[in-house]
Design a protein around this motif. Structure first.
Motif, PDB file in Angstrom:
ATOM      1  N   TYR A 163       0.890  -0.947  -0.170  1.00 52.22           N
ATOM      2  CA  TYR A 163      -0.092  -0.233   0.215  1.00 52.22           C
ATOM      3  C   TYR A 163       0.706   1.528  -0.207  1.00 52.22           C
ATOM      4  O   TYR A 163       0.614   1.995  -0.575  1.00 52.22           O
ATOM      5  N   TRP A 164       2.047   1.057   0.772  1.00 49.40           N
ATOM      6  CA  TRP A 164       2.705   2.058   0.900  1.00 49.40           C
ATOM      7  C   TRP A 164       3.451   2.999  -0.358  1.00 49.40           C
ATOM      8  O   TRP A 164       3.763   3.399  -0.870  1.00 49.40           O
ATOM      9  N   HIS A 165       4.378   1.847  -0.773  1.00 46.79           N
ATOM     10  CA  HIS A 165       4.746   1.830  -2.450  1.00 46.79           C
ATOM     11  C   HIS A 165       3.704   2.563  -3.567  1.00 46.79           C
ATOM     12  O   HIS A 165       3.562   3.117  -4.554  1.00 46.79           O
ATOM     13  N   PHE A 166       2.645   1.872  -3.527  1.00 50.23           N
ATOM     14  CA  PHE A 166       1.625   2.452  -4.224  1.00 50.23           C
ATOM     15  C   PHE A 166       1.571   3.876  -4.274  1.00 50.23           C
ATOM     16  O   PHE A 166       1.087   4.478  -5.196  1.00 50.23           O
ATOM     17  N   LEU A 167       1.403   4.269  -2.868  1.00 53.01           N
ATOM     18  CA  LEU A 167       0.814   5.575  -2.825  1.00 53.01           C
ATOM     19  C   LEU A 167       2.028   6.396  -3.192  1.00 53.01           C
ATOM     20  O   LEU A 167       2.017   7.622  -3.388  1.00 53.01           O
ATOM     21  N   LEU A 168       3.875   5.714  -3.089  1.00 57.68           N
ATOM     22  CA  LEU A 168       4.426   6.035  -3.396  1.00 57.68           C
ATOM     23  C   LEU A 168       4.737   6.156  -4.951  1.00 57.68           C
ATOM     24  O   LEU A 168       5.416   7.726  -5.150  1.00 57.68           O
ATOM     25  N   ALA A 169       4.360   6.010  -5.240  1.00 63.68           N
ATOM     26  CA  ALA A 169       4.191   5.996  -7.376  1.00 63.68           C
ATOM     27  C   ALA A 169       3.611   6.537  -7.732  1.00 63.68           C
ATOM     28  O   ALA A 169       4.198   7.141  -8.479  1.00 63.68           O
ATOM     29  N   SER A 170       2.400   6.628  -6.700  1.00 62.29           N
ATOM     30  CA  SER A 170       1.464   7.387  -7.807  1.00 62.29           C
ATOM     31  C   SER A 170       1.630   9.027  -6.808  1.00 62.29           C
ATOM     32  O   SER A 170       1.486   9.870  -8.196  1.00 62.29           O
ATOM     33  N   ALA A 171       2.217   8.813  -5.889  1.00 57.97           N
ATOM     34  CA  ALA A 171       1.871  10.796  -5.479  1.00 57.97           C
ATOM     35  C   ALA A 171       3.635  11.109  -6.666  1.00 57.97           C
ATOM     36  O   ALA A 171       3.363  12.492  -7.148  1.00 57.97           O
ATOM     37  N   VAL A 172       4.154  10.396  -6.469  1.00 59.41           N
ATOM     38  CA  VAL A 172       5.295  10.517  -7.780  1.00 59.41           C
ATOM     39  C   VAL A 172       5.485  11.510  -8.962  1.00 59.41           C
ATOM     40  O   VAL A 172       5.738  11.866  -9.575  1.00 59.41           O
ATOM     41  N   ALA A 173       4.156  10.060  -9.579  1.00 63.16           N
ATOM     42  CA  ALA A 173       3.975  10.239 -11.149  1.00 63.16           C
ATOM     43  C   ALA A 173       3.364  11.588 -11.391  1.00 63.16           C
ATOM     44  O   ALA A 173       3.565  11.957 -11.990  1.00 63.16           O
ATOM     45  N   GLY A 174       2.488  11.627 -10.140  1.00 63.40           N
ATOM     46  CA  GLY A 174       1.502  12.768 -10.373  1.00 63.40           C
ATOM     47  C   GLY A 174       2.454  14.020 -10.184  1.00 63.40           C
ATOM     48  O   GLY A 174       2.421  15.270 -10.903  1.00 63.40           O
ATOM     49  N   ALA A 175       3.488  13.996  -9.106  1.00 62.12           N
ATOM     50  CA  ALA A 175       4.636  15.152  -9.792  1.00 62.12           C
ATOM     51  C   ALA A 175       5.030  15.583 -10.871  1.00 62.12           C
ATOM     52  O   ALA A 175       6.226  16.251 -11.322  1.00 62.12           O
ATOM     53  N   VAL A 176       5.648  14.380 -11.034  1.00 54.97           N
ATOM     54  CA  VAL A 176       5.950  14.280 -12.765  1.00 54.97           C
ATOM     55  C   VAL A 176       5.358  14.805 -13.310  1.00 54.97           C
ATOM     56  O   VAL A 176       6.039  15.902 -14.774  1.00 54.97           O
ATOM     57  N   ALA A 177       4.488  14.176 -13.785  1.00 55.25           N
ATOM     58  CA  ALA A 177       3.855  14.569 -14.922  1.00 55.25           C
ATOM     59  C   ALA A 177       3.005  15.884 -14.514  1.00 55.25           C
ATOM     60  O   ALA A 177       3.208  17.110 -15.476  1.00 55.25           O
ATOM     61  N   GLN A 178       3.056  16.799 -13.719  1.00 50.64           N
ATOM     62  CA  GLN A 178       3.061  18.235 -13.627  1.00 50.64           C
ATOM     63  C   GLN A 178       4.100  18.914 -14.029  1.00 50.64           C
ATOM     64  O   GLN A 178       4.335  19.828 -14.764  1.00 50.64           O
ATOM     65  N   MET A 179       5.483  18.711 -13.425  1.00 53.02           N
ATOM     66  CA  MET A 179       6.289  18.705 -14.169  1.00 53.02           C
ATOM     67  C   MET A 179       6.826  18.956 -15.298  1.00 53.02           C
ATOM     68  O   MET A 179       6.769  19.905 -15.837  1.00 53.02           O
ATOM     69  N   LEU A 180       6.657  17.911 -16.111  1.00 53.72           N
ATOM     70  CA  LEU A 180       6.640  18.062 -17.619  1.00 53.72           C
ATOM     71  C   LEU A 180       5.530  18.588 -18.257  1.00 53.72           C
ATOM     72  O   LEU A 180       5.510  19.541 -19.277  1.00 53.72           O
ATOM     73  N   VAL A 181       4.461  19.025 -18.075  1.00 51.93           N
ATOM     74  CA  VAL A 181       3.330  19.514 -18.451  1.00 51.93           C
ATOM     75  C   VAL A 181       4.240  20.661 -18.381  1.00 51.93           C
ATOM     76  O   VAL A 181       4.035  22.269 -19.116  1.00 51.93           O
ATOM     77  N   SER A 182       4.933  21.516 -16.827  1.00 48.68           N
ATOM     78  CA  SER A 182       5.017  22.958 -16.415  1.00 48.68           C
ATOM     79  C   SER A 182       6.383  23.324 -17.333  1.00 48.68           C
ATOM     80  O   SER A 182       6.823  24.299 -17.634  1.00 48.68           O
ATOM     81  N   LEU A 183       6.997  22.116 -18.297  1.00 49.15           N
ATOM     82  CA  LEU A 183       7.984  22.605 -18.858  1.00 49.15           C
ATOM     83  C   LEU A 183       7.333  23.441 -20.532  1.00 49.15           C
ATOM     84  O   LEU A 183       8.527  23.659 -21.369  1.00 49.15           O
ATOM     85  N   LEU A 184       5.958  23.023 -21.019  1.00 51.29           N
ATOM     86  CA  LEU A 184       5.725  23.712 -21.847  1.00 51.29           C
ATOM     87  C   LEU A 184       5.403  25.772 -22.147  1.00 51.29           C
ATOM     88  O   LEU A 184       5.240  25.574 -22.793  1.00 51.29           O
ATOM     89  N   GLY A 185       5.833  25.376 -20.895  1.00 51.67           N
ATOM     90  CA  GLY A 185       6.091  27.081 -20.687  1.00 51.67           C
ATOM     91  C   GLY A 185       4.350  27.661 -20.340  1.00 51.67           C
ATOM     92  O   GLY A 185       4.751  29.211 -20.180  1.00 51.67           O
ATOM     93  N   ILE A 186       3.471  27.091 -19.982  1.00 57.12           N
ATOM     94  CA  ILE A 186       2.466  27.331 -18.945  1.00 57.12           C
ATOM     95  C   ILE A 186       2.817  27.820 -17.662  1.00 57.12           C
ATOM     96  O   ILE A 186       3.305  27.563 -16.867  1.00 57.12           O
TER      97      ILE A 186
END
Length: 200
Positions: free
Chosen positions: A84-107
């Protein structure tokens, strides 16, 4: 009504305590532990994890903790603490990575806080594990099957991210959390894009 197993309980207490600390040291704490865009000069390598323990306001905290209890408690009791902890960690970090990638688009984006990426990963897992379970969300207060609930909220996040990327809500972090949770489940099952896991 689900019970409150130890990891879910601990996370709810930690997030609530951190929110109380934010009330006293908000700007300093967010400057150090919120998730800042990569080009802002404020990004630090620990922020993809630490941002999940901060929240923007009492309602933000309430809804995330309510969702963590509602969906995470039963999943933790089935999976056990470690998985359960591993799953939460993966989801939280993946969400952060997605947000960072979108920020690189200049938004233009400000700092991201909240456990929503992990929560959306839990929503996906709950829908996959109990697709026919009828649930009553707080919004909209309409009973629906869990699999429909996941599709509705995933679709809302996608459309909101496309048409309102600077609206103050990290919609792509929600979608990234779902993606991270889905990939984690695929990894455990030995399904593509991961190699099959043979039992010895």
């Amino acid at each position: 009504m689900p019970q409150l197993p130890p990891v879910t309980k601990a996370l709810m207490l930690i997030c609530t305590a951190m929110f109380c600390v934010q009330l006293l040291f908000g700007s300093w704490l967010e400057g150090l532990f919120a998730l800042w865009p990569l080009g802002s000069g404020l990004f630090m390598p620990w922020q993809p994890l630490t941002h999940a323990f901060l929240h923007g306001d009492p309602l933000h905290l309430f809804f995330n903790m309510f969702g963590l209890w509602m969906f995470g408690s039963e999943i933790e009791m089935i999976w056990g603490r470690k998985r359960y902890w591993h799953f939460l960690l993966a989801s939280a970090v993946a969400g952060a990575v997605a947000q960072m990638l979108v920020s690189l688009l200049g938004i233009p984006m400000g700092p991201t806080v909240g456990a929503s990426g992990a929560l959306y990963g839990l929503l996906l897992a709950f829908g996959m594990m109990f697709p026919e379970r009828i649930i009553m969300p707080l919004f909209p207060p309409i009973p629906m099957k869990a699999k429909i609930f996941v599709v509705v909220f995933g679709g809302i996040a996608l459309l909101s991210g496309i048409f309102s990327p600077t609206g103050g809500v990290a919609h792509f972090a929600h979608l990234g959390g779902m993606l991270g949770g889905w990939l984690m489940i695929r990894y455990w099952r030995g399904q593509a894009p991961f190699p099959s896991r043979r039992r010895r």
